[in-house]
Design an enzyme around this catalytic site. Sequence first.
Site, PDB file in Angstrom:
ATOM      1  N   TYR A   1       0.814  -1.216   0.000  1.00 33.68           N
ATOM      2  CA  TYR A   1       0.000   0.000   0.000  1.00 33.68           C
ATOM      3  C   TYR A   1       0.854   1.275   0.000  1.00 33.68           C
ATOM      4  O   TYR A   1       0.324   2.374  -0.187  1.00 33.68           O
ATOM      5  CB  TYR A   1      -0.963   0.044   1.198  1.00 33.68           C
ATOM      6  CG  TYR A   1      -1.887  -1.146   1.337  1.00 33.68           C
ATOM      7  CD1 TYR A   1      -2.051  -2.058   0.293  1.00 33.68           C
ATOM      8  CD2 TYR A   1      -2.594  -1.371   2.507  1.00 33.68           C
ATOM      9  CE1 TYR A   1      -2.886  -3.156   0.430  1.00 33.68           C
ATOM     10  CE2 TYR A   1      -3.437  -2.479   2.652  1.00 33.68           C
ATOM     11  CZ  TYR A   1      -3.567  -3.368   1.608  1.00 33.68           C
ATOM     12  OH  TYR A   1      -4.388  -4.451   1.754  1.00 33.68           O
TER      13      TYR A   1
ATOM     14  N   HIS B   1       0.764 -11.750   2.382  1.00 25.80           N
ATOM     15  CA  HIS B   1      -0.301 -11.046   1.661  1.00 25.80           C
ATOM     16  C   HIS B   1      -0.987 -11.932   0.623  1.00 25.80           C
ATOM     17  O   HIS B   1      -2.174 -11.796   0.342  1.00 25.80           O
ATOM     18  CB  HIS B   1       0.306  -9.817   0.963  1.00 25.80           C
ATOM     19  CG  HIS B   1      -0.678  -8.729   0.673  1.00 25.80           C
ATOM     20  ND1 HIS B   1      -0.357  -7.402   0.726  1.00 25.80           N
ATOM     21  CD2 HIS B   1      -1.988  -8.767   0.328  1.00 25.80           C
ATOM     22  CE1 HIS B   1      -1.422  -6.674   0.431  1.00 25.80           C
ATOM     23  NE2 HIS B   1      -2.423  -7.482   0.180  1.00 25.80           N
TER      24      HIS B   1
HETATM   25  P1  NDP Z   1     -14.075  -1.647   0.883  1.00 25.83           P
HETATM   26  O1  NDP Z   1     -15.047  -2.724   0.552  1.00 25.83           O
HETATM   27  O2  NDP Z   1     -13.715  -1.398   2.298  1.00 25.83           O
HETATM   28  O3  NDP Z   1     -14.645  -0.330   0.224  1.00 25.83           O
HETATM   29  C1  NDP Z   1     -13.977   0.894   0.277  1.00 25.83           C
HETATM   30  C2  NDP Z   1     -14.719   1.873  -0.618  1.00 25.83           C
HETATM   31  O4  NDP Z   1     -16.053   2.078  -0.128  1.00 25.83           O
HETATM   32  C3  NDP Z   1     -14.067   3.223  -0.685  1.00 25.83           C
HETATM   33  O5  NDP Z   1     -14.255   3.731  -1.973  1.00 25.83           O
HETATM   34  C4  NDP Z   1     -14.867   4.049   0.322  1.00 25.83           C
HETATM   35  O6  NDP Z   1     -14.880   5.410  -0.068  1.00 25.83           O
HETATM   36  C5  NDP Z   1     -16.246   3.448   0.225  1.00 25.83           C
HETATM   37  N1  NDP Z   1     -16.984   3.471   1.498  1.00 25.83           N
HETATM   38  C6  NDP Z   1     -16.505   3.358   2.758  1.00 25.83           C
HETATM   39  N2  NDP Z   1     -17.496   3.378   3.654  1.00 25.83           N
HETATM   40  C7  NDP Z   1     -18.639   3.515   2.958  1.00 25.83           C
HETATM   41  C8  NDP Z   1     -20.003   3.614   3.343  1.00 25.83           C
HETATM   42  N3  NDP Z   1     -20.371   3.571   4.622  1.00 25.83           N
HETATM   43  N4  NDP Z   1     -20.924   3.742   2.356  1.00 25.83           N
HETATM   44  C9  NDP Z   1     -20.561   3.797   1.051  1.00 25.83           C
HETATM   45  N5  NDP Z   1     -19.283   3.703   0.629  1.00 25.83           N
HETATM   46  C10 NDP Z   1     -18.329   3.569   1.581  1.00 25.83           C
HETATM   47  O7  NDP Z   1     -12.759  -1.907  -0.022  1.00 25.83           O
HETATM   48  P2  NDP Z   1     -11.214  -2.159   0.185  1.00 25.83           P
HETATM   49  O8  NDP Z   1     -10.785  -2.930  -0.996  1.00 25.83           O
HETATM   50  O9  NDP Z   1     -10.496  -0.916   0.525  1.00 25.83           O
HETATM   51  O10 NDP Z   1     -11.102  -3.167   1.418  1.00 25.83           O
HETATM   52  C11 NDP Z   1     -10.910  -2.761   2.755  1.00 25.83           C
HETATM   53  C12 NDP Z   1      -9.501  -3.082   3.237  1.00 25.83           C
HETATM   54  O11 NDP Z   1      -9.207  -4.476   3.110  1.00 25.83           O
HETATM   55  C13 NDP Z   1      -8.393  -2.429   2.408  1.00 25.83           C
HETATM   56  O12 NDP Z   1      -8.299  -1.035   2.697  1.00 25.83           O
HETATM   57  C14 NDP Z   1      -7.215  -3.244   2.834  1.00 25.83           C
HETATM   58  O13 NDP Z   1      -6.769  -2.854   4.105  1.00 25.83           O
HETATM   59  C15 NDP Z   1      -7.814  -4.657   2.886  1.00 25.83           C
HETATM   60  N6  NDP Z   1      -7.619  -5.425   1.633  1.00 25.83           N
HETATM   61  C16 NDP Z   1      -6.805  -6.541   1.681  1.00 25.83           C
HETATM   62  C17 NDP Z   1      -6.580  -7.295   0.563  1.00 25.83           C
HETATM   63  C18 NDP Z   1      -5.699  -8.496   0.640  1.00 25.83           C
HETATM   64  O14 NDP Z   1      -5.338  -9.057  -0.414  1.00 25.83           O
HETATM   65  N7  NDP Z   1      -5.322  -8.952   1.813  1.00 25.83           N
HETATM   66  C19 NDP Z   1      -7.186  -6.963  -0.726  1.00 25.83           C
HETATM   67  C20 NDP Z   1      -8.067  -5.800  -0.677  1.00 25.83           C
HETATM   68  C21 NDP Z   1      -8.263  -5.084   0.475  1.00 25.83           C
HETATM   69  P3  NDP Z   1     -14.362   6.595   0.912  1.00 25.83           P
HETATM   70  O15 NDP Z   1     -12.952   6.259   1.304  1.00 25.83           O
HETATM   71  O16 NDP Z   1     -14.463   7.807   0.048  1.00 25.83           O
HETATM   72  O17 NDP Z   1     -15.310   6.611   2.075  1.00 25.83           O
END
Ligand code: NDP
Length: 275
Positions: free
Chosen positions: A54, A112
């Site tokens: 990240y 990861h």
């Molecule tokens: P999420 O499913 O957490 O979604 C994040 C998105 O949703 C952002 O665009 C955010 O926008 C938006 N959002 C957040 N809260 C709300 C809400 N209440 N209502 C509507 N939209 C919302 O996606 P991620 O892929 O980021 O997954 C979360 C975490 O998981 C990652 O940040 C990471 O730490 C981890 N991860 C791990 C992986 C792995 O391979 N181990 C792969 C992918 C993710 P905004 O920021 O503008 O609120």
Amino acid sequence: MVSTINQPYTTLSNGIEMPLLGLGVYDMHGAEAEQAVQDALETGYRLFDTASLYENENEIGNALRNSNIARADVFVTTKLGNVDHGYDATLRAFEKSLEKLQMDYVDLYLIHWPVKGQRKESWKALEKLYNDKRVKAIGVANYLVEFLDELESYAFIIPMLNQVEFTPWLFQGELLQYCQNRNIQLQSYSPLTRGLKLGDPRLIALAEKYDRSPAQIVLRWNIEHGISTIPKSVSKKRLQENFGSLNFKLTADDVAFMDTFNENFRICDNPMEML
Ligand code: NDP
């Protein structure tokens, strides 16, 4: 770990306590990332999920160090990058992550991705880090049952946690059961499907029934299953909204109904490609 904030914790298989809900920090950088961590701390979040991939360990470390919350009261996860696999490379990558975070330990260090041909040596390095008390807990990410079975054949330490993509639309019942049977804490990433499924009419109907937002219903579904979850947000309003998933309950029938939403929908790559 002591917290004055009323929120659910889970106890990992080695006795370490971890909040069930945390902040995922993928795709945030610089001042925005530091502000998000600060806002999250003020909201009550005590679990932060980053990764060398990240490229924001520095900012996350800064924000935590500059806060008035003691290091012992936050739970920090970081992950081994795919380019750093192998025994010695893993040990080096871990030191680099610590340096960027400006910490002398992390709470949880994860592989990861189950990189083909290298994951065994990397796991051995994680076991060393754990035995040397450089980390409080070790685990994996993107390990489906096949990978966990393989790991069990050579591991001295069974992972304390497995972080995978897991939502009502990707309900992996067998994996959940497998992890529960072995006391491996499941943690869901991309729990909000990055917004893509938040308009599902069945979810909207549940949100109306509970007078909650669709995101809160999905996050609560995780908590009801005992699954830790790490939604990402850089908006203070949505950070608070997501944290609000901790103060209501879903009925068992509604949880079971949401389990039926499964359609093998994925945001990220299917780890099976690594088998
Ligand atoms: P999420 O499913 O957490 O979604 C994040 C998105 O949703 C952002 O665009 C955010 O926008 C938006 N959002 C957040 N809260 C709300 C809400 N209440 N209502 C509507 N939209 C919302 O996606 P991620 O892929 O980021 O997954 C979360 C975490 O998981 C990652 O940040 C990471 O730490 C981890 N991860 C791990 C992986 C792995 O391979 N181990 C792969 C992918 C993710 P905004 O920021 O503008 O609120």
